[in-house]
Design a protein around this motif. Sequence first.
Motif, PDB file in Angstrom:
ATOM      1  N   GLU A 176       0.878  -1.132   0.000  1.00  0.00           N
ATOM      2  CA  GLU A 176       0.000   0.000   0.000  1.00  0.00           C
ATOM      3  C   GLU A 176       0.938   1.209   0.000  1.00  0.00           C
ATOM      4  O   GLU A 176       2.118   1.074   0.283  1.00  0.00           O
ATOM      5  CB  GLU A 176      -0.867   0.043   1.254  1.00  0.00           C
ATOM      6  CG  GLU A 176      -1.949  -1.002   1.317  1.00  0.00           C
ATOM      7  CD  GLU A 176      -2.794  -0.860   2.569  1.00  0.00           C
ATOM      8  OE1 GLU A 176      -2.411  -0.061   3.453  1.00  0.00           O
ATOM      9  OE2 GLU A 176      -3.820  -1.534   2.661  1.00  0.00           O
ATOM     10  N   HIS A 233       3.740  -5.393   3.713  1.00  0.00           N
ATOM     11  CA  HIS A 233       3.098  -6.423   4.525  1.00  0.00           C
ATOM     12  C   HIS A 233       3.665  -7.773   4.112  1.00  0.00           C
ATOM     13  O   HIS A 233       3.967  -7.989   2.952  1.00  0.00           O
ATOM     14  CB  HIS A 233       1.590  -6.454   4.301  1.00  0.00           C
ATOM     15  CG  HIS A 233       0.896  -5.184   4.644  1.00  0.00           C
ATOM     16  ND1 HIS A 233       0.630  -4.809   5.921  1.00  0.00           N
ATOM     17  CD2 HIS A 233       0.431  -4.176   3.843  1.00  0.00           C
ATOM     18  CE1 HIS A 233       0.016  -3.643   5.926  1.00  0.00           C
ATOM     19  NE2 HIS A 233      -0.110  -3.230   4.677  1.00  0.00           N
ATOM     20  N   HIS A 263       2.702 -11.432   3.387  1.00  0.00           N
ATOM     21  CA  HIS A 263       1.475 -12.161   3.087  1.00  0.00           C
ATOM     22  C   HIS A 263       1.754 -13.650   3.171  1.00  0.00           C
ATOM     23  O   HIS A 263       2.536 -14.165   2.410  1.00  0.00           O
ATOM     24  CB  HIS A 263       0.991 -11.842   1.666  1.00  0.00           C
ATOM     25  CG  HIS A 263       0.843 -10.383   1.420  1.00  0.00           C
ATOM     26  ND1 HIS A 263       0.766  -9.857   0.165  1.00  0.00           N
ATOM     27  CD2 HIS A 263       0.771  -9.332   2.269  1.00  0.00           C
ATOM     28  CE1 HIS A 263       0.636  -8.557   0.236  1.00  0.00           C
ATOM     29  NE2 HIS A 263       0.635  -8.215   1.496  1.00  0.00           N
ATOM     30  N   ILE A 301      -4.008 -10.833  -1.903  1.00  0.00           N
ATOM     31  CA  ILE A 301      -2.922 -10.112  -1.234  1.00  0.00           C
ATOM     32  C   ILE A 301      -2.352 -10.880  -0.047  1.00  0.00           C
ATOM     33  O   ILE A 301      -1.328 -10.477   0.506  1.00  0.00           O
ATOM     34  CB  ILE A 301      -3.358  -8.703  -0.788  1.00  0.00           C
ATOM     35  CG1 ILE A 301      -4.356  -8.747   0.364  1.00  0.00           C
ATOM     36  CG2 ILE A 301      -3.923  -7.929  -1.973  1.00  0.00           C
ATOM     37  CD1 ILE A 301      -4.734  -7.372   0.903  1.00  0.00           C
ATOM     38  N   GLY A 335      -1.330  -9.641   4.847  1.00  0.00           N
ATOM     39  CA  GLY A 335      -1.544  -8.379   4.162  1.00  0.00           C
ATOM     40  C   GLY A 335      -2.964  -7.886   4.360  1.00  0.00           C
ATOM     41  O   GLY A 335      -3.201  -6.710   4.641  1.00  0.00           O
ATOM     42  N   PHE A 336      -3.927  -8.790   4.234  1.00  0.00           N
ATOM     43  CA  PHE A 336      -5.327  -8.425   4.416  1.00  0.00           C
ATOM     44  C   PHE A 336      -5.598  -8.008   5.856  1.00  0.00           C
ATOM     45  O   PHE A 336      -6.182  -6.949   6.109  1.00  0.00           O
ATOM     46  CB  PHE A 336      -6.224  -9.600   4.030  1.00  0.00           C
ATOM     47  CG  PHE A 336      -7.676  -9.361   4.296  1.00  0.00           C
ATOM     48  CD1 PHE A 336      -8.437  -8.600   3.421  1.00  0.00           C
ATOM     49  CD2 PHE A 336      -8.295  -9.900   5.424  1.00  0.00           C
ATOM     50  CE1 PHE A 336      -9.779  -8.365   3.665  1.00  0.00           C
ATOM     51  CE2 PHE A 336      -9.637  -9.673   5.679  1.00  0.00           C
ATOM     52  CZ  PHE A 336     -10.391  -8.896   4.791  1.00  0.00           C
ATOM     53  N   SER A 341      -3.781  -6.873   8.227  1.00  0.00           N
ATOM     54  CA  SER A 341      -3.156  -5.641   8.711  1.00  0.00           C
ATOM     55  C   SER A 341      -3.400  -4.461   7.778  1.00  0.00           C
ATOM     56  O   SER A 341      -2.814  -3.396   7.962  1.00  0.00           O
ATOM     57  CB  SER A 341      -1.648  -5.866   8.886  1.00  0.00           C
ATOM     58  OG  SER A 341      -1.039  -6.211   7.653  1.00  0.00           O
ATOM     59  N   SER A 342      -4.266  -4.620   6.797  1.00  0.00           N
ATOM     60  CA  SER A 342      -4.470  -3.573   5.794  1.00  0.00           C
ATOM     61  C   SER A 342      -5.340  -2.438   6.312  1.00  0.00           C
ATOM     62  O   SER A 342      -6.139  -2.597   7.243  1.00  0.00           O
ATOM     63  CB  SER A 342      -5.117  -4.164   4.544  1.00  0.00           C
ATOM     64  OG  SER A 342      -6.461  -4.543   4.799  1.00  0.00           O
ATOM     65  N   SER A 343      -5.192  -1.293   5.670  1.00  0.00           N
ATOM     66  CA  SER A 343      -6.053  -0.152   5.960  1.00  0.00           C
ATOM     67  C   SER A 343      -7.498  -0.471   5.594  1.00  0.00           C
ATOM     68  O   SER A 343      -8.429   0.043   6.229  1.00  0.00           O
ATOM     69  CB  SER A 343      -5.576   1.074   5.184  1.00  0.00           C
ATOM     70  OG  SER A 343      -4.296   1.480   5.605  1.00  0.00           O
ATOM     71  N   THR A 366      -6.150   6.424   8.749  1.00  0.00           N
ATOM     72  CA  THR A 366      -5.317   5.677   7.798  1.00  0.00           C
ATOM     73  C   THR A 366      -4.771   6.663   6.783  1.00  0.00           C
ATOM     74  O   THR A 366      -5.201   7.823   6.745  1.00  0.00           O
ATOM     75  CB  THR A 366      -6.120   4.580   7.051  1.00  0.00           C
ATOM     76  OG1 THR A 366      -6.942   5.205   6.055  1.00  0.00           O
ATOM     77  CG2 THR A 366      -6.990   3.759   8.009  1.00  0.00           C
ATOM     78  N   TRP A 424      -8.821   0.174  -0.463  1.00  0.00           N
ATOM     79  CA  TRP A 424      -8.993  -1.106  -1.158  1.00  0.00           C
ATOM     80  C   TRP A 424      -8.205  -1.102  -2.465  1.00  0.00           C
ATOM     81  O   TRP A 424      -7.450  -2.030  -2.765  1.00  0.00           O
ATOM     82  CB  TRP A 424     -10.475  -1.316  -1.445  1.00  0.00           C
ATOM     83  CG  TRP A 424     -10.868  -2.703  -1.830  1.00  0.00           C
ATOM     84  CD1 TRP A 424     -10.509  -3.365  -2.966  1.00  0.00           C
ATOM     85  CD2 TRP A 424     -11.700  -3.596  -1.081  1.00  0.00           C
ATOM     86  NE1 TRP A 424     -11.069  -4.619  -2.984  1.00  0.00           N
ATOM     87  CE2 TRP A 424     -11.813  -4.788  -1.829  1.00  0.00           C
ATOM     88  CE3 TRP A 424     -12.368  -3.497   0.128  1.00  0.00           C
ATOM     89  CZ2 TRP A 424     -12.567  -5.866  -1.387  1.00  0.00           C
ATOM     90  CZ3 TRP A 424     -13.112  -4.573   0.566  1.00  0.00           C
ATOM     91  CH2 TRP A 424     -13.203  -5.742  -0.186  1.00  0.00           C
ATOM     92  N   TRP A 443      -4.076  -1.507  -3.410  1.00  0.00           N
ATOM     93  CA  TRP A 443      -3.356  -2.762  -3.687  1.00  0.00           C
ATOM     94  C   TRP A 443      -3.327  -2.988  -5.199  1.00  0.00           C
ATOM     95  O   TRP A 443      -3.991  -3.878  -5.733  1.00  0.00           O
ATOM     96  CB  TRP A 443      -4.021  -3.923  -2.976  1.00  0.00           C
ATOM     97  CG  TRP A 443      -3.891  -3.864  -1.498  1.00  0.00           C
ATOM     98  CD1 TRP A 443      -4.741  -3.281  -0.620  1.00  0.00           C
ATOM     99  CD2 TRP A 443      -2.832  -4.406  -0.714  1.00  0.00           C
ATOM    100  NE1 TRP A 443      -4.289  -3.425   0.665  1.00  0.00           N
ATOM    101  CE2 TRP A 443      -3.108  -4.111   0.633  1.00  0.00           C
ATOM    102  CE3 TRP A 443      -1.665  -5.125  -1.031  1.00  0.00           C
ATOM    103  CZ2 TRP A 443      -2.272  -4.504   1.676  1.00  0.00           C
ATOM    104  CZ3 TRP A 443      -0.836  -5.515   0.005  1.00  0.00           C
ATOM    105  CH2 TRP A 443      -1.144  -5.207   1.330  1.00  0.00           C
TER     106      TRP A 443
END
Length: 272
Positions: free
Chosen positions: A52, A62, A64, A209, A213-214, A216-218, A230, A239, A242
């Motif tokens: 990101e 991240h 994954h 991803i 990754g998912f 801890s994603s924004s 964020t 979203w 990525w």
Amino acid sequence: MNGVADTSLSPSVSSANASDSEAGIVTGISALTATVFAQVAKAGNTFVSGCEFDSSGHCVIHNHDRQSSPASRTVDNGGGAQQNDVNGMAQPDRSQDGGNAEGAGNNAQMELSVEGEALLKSVEELRLSPYDDQTGQNISTWVRGATIGYGHLISKSEWPIYKNGITADQADALFAADVAPFVDSVNEAISVSLLQNQFDAAVMLAYNIGISGFSSSSAVSLINDPQTSTPYSNLESAWKAWNRSQGSVNQGLVNRRKAEWDVYSNATYEKW
């Protein structure tokens, strides 16, 4: 295919090897059953690095992995390691709701719908022979990014199993084993009620991803609490962030994110 680090490294694809004892549970593709596929899928972790980008244009790295649950990952933010976790999340802004499917409570275990599975398979595309995920070309020797079926990344230790290809039925069994941990990870990472179309979209994103990754994603942070801070102005921006492969914007990923967002926001299950 299937705290923040502030770095300029380009994303890359790599596979972690399974142990010899676990990967050696079968000696040929003809021996594979749905149960064996599940065992093989769990024999090792596959890691995919992705980005990101924050408001300063820095890559947010991240790790994954295709684990059975979204574990917290340790990353270096330049000032020491920190843990990302997915606990303590608030209620959603229901203005993000879309579609007309019945919502599920945040304690309910949801499953990928028939429509979601069909679209995800369509996006991944069925390949019965091994190929290089980066080039799309068939391969006769293992490379990082070796892939088969519906986006299954082949670890080096799995290569003897898949090198001669698989059947469509075996690809379906492998997909079922592969997607299950991602369904679990969405159920664990999201602490609020989702409609079926929103859940399907989240599984599709996670499948591409990676679980860490998912988790801890924004995007997950904003699903759980639209008011959280964020680098992105809204969930759609988080979203669609990525969208890079090998350090550059990838049109295939741009298309994929748009298709997922169409599922999430208005229950439109269509490939581009």
